[in-house]
Design an enzyme around this catalytic site. Sequence first.
Site, PDB file in Angstrom:
ATOM      1  CB  CYS A 131      -0.897  -0.020   1.239  1.00 32.64           C
ATOM      2  SG  CYS A 131      -2.006   1.395   1.380  1.00 32.64           S
ATOM      3  CG  HIS A 174      -5.836  -2.376  -1.551  1.00 31.64           C
ATOM      4  ND1 HIS A 174      -4.799  -3.062  -0.941  1.00 31.64           N
ATOM      5  CD2 HIS A 174      -5.545  -1.056  -1.360  1.00 31.64           C
ATOM      6  CE1 HIS A 174      -3.945  -2.196  -0.411  1.00 31.64           C
ATOM      7  NE2 HIS A 174      -4.378  -0.974  -0.658  1.00 31.64           N
ATOM      8  CD  GLU A 175      -6.847   1.520  -4.112  1.00 38.83           C
ATOM      9  OE1 GLU A 175      -6.961   2.533  -3.386  1.00 38.83           O
ATOM     10  OE2 GLU A 175      -5.782   0.886  -4.216  1.00 38.83           O
ATOM     11  CG  HIS A 178      -7.363   2.752   1.094  1.00 39.82           C
ATOM     12  ND1 HIS A 178      -6.637   2.845   2.266  1.00 39.82           N
ATOM     13  CD2 HIS A 178      -6.512   2.214   0.176  1.00 39.82           C
ATOM     14  CE1 HIS A 178      -5.414   2.394   2.065  1.00 39.82           C
ATOM     15  NE2 HIS A 178      -5.313   1.995   0.810  1.00 39.82           N
TER      16      HIS A 178
END
Length: 204
Positions: A131, A174-175, A178
């Site tokens: 990351c 993954h995004e 966030h």
Amino acid sequence: MSVIEKLIKPAHLIDMRDIIREGNPTLRAVAEEVSFPLADEDILLGEKMMQFLHNSQDPVMAEKLGLRGGVGLAAPQLDISRRIIAVLLPNPEDENGNSPQEAYALKEVMYNPKIVAHSVQDAALADGEGCLSVDRDVPGYVVRHARVTVDYFDKNGEKHRVKLKGYKAIVVQHEIDHINGIMFYDRINETDPFAIKEGMLILE
């Protein structure tokens, strides 16, 4: 000048100094939805995020700007708590080293992305995940859904639905994590980082 005003200045190129690191509370907050029609600053921010990904994947620009390579970026990583992500996934060359017909497997700025369906089967990258907001290596399998269906809006306010699997599904999850205040290492088994759940796909 606010953070976003600085980021969207025409002459500004996002670099590693703009990316906040783990420990910053923005990375643990649930980001706010953007409203439509989009404000100009939200459109410009999305464009700047995509520009960063392009630069990070260009060896010359990456060296010039001191960038780590990236395939995805979320607004909270820039200390902007909004539900905006950018994804830029290049297609690989073929076995003979020829460029692919389509340069990118996925190239999109997504506003208010949301996972609306997912597989029962899990998947993880064999080499783990990294990351841009984490400067250390965190070994282990990051357990995610093998397949996801994602709804999102583009900069024109048009709604899209995409079905993703494999690496594309991993990157988008993954995004989206966030913008929900989740870091990739939250999904690693603490007691046995390389534990393989029954039926889990390991993606090389």
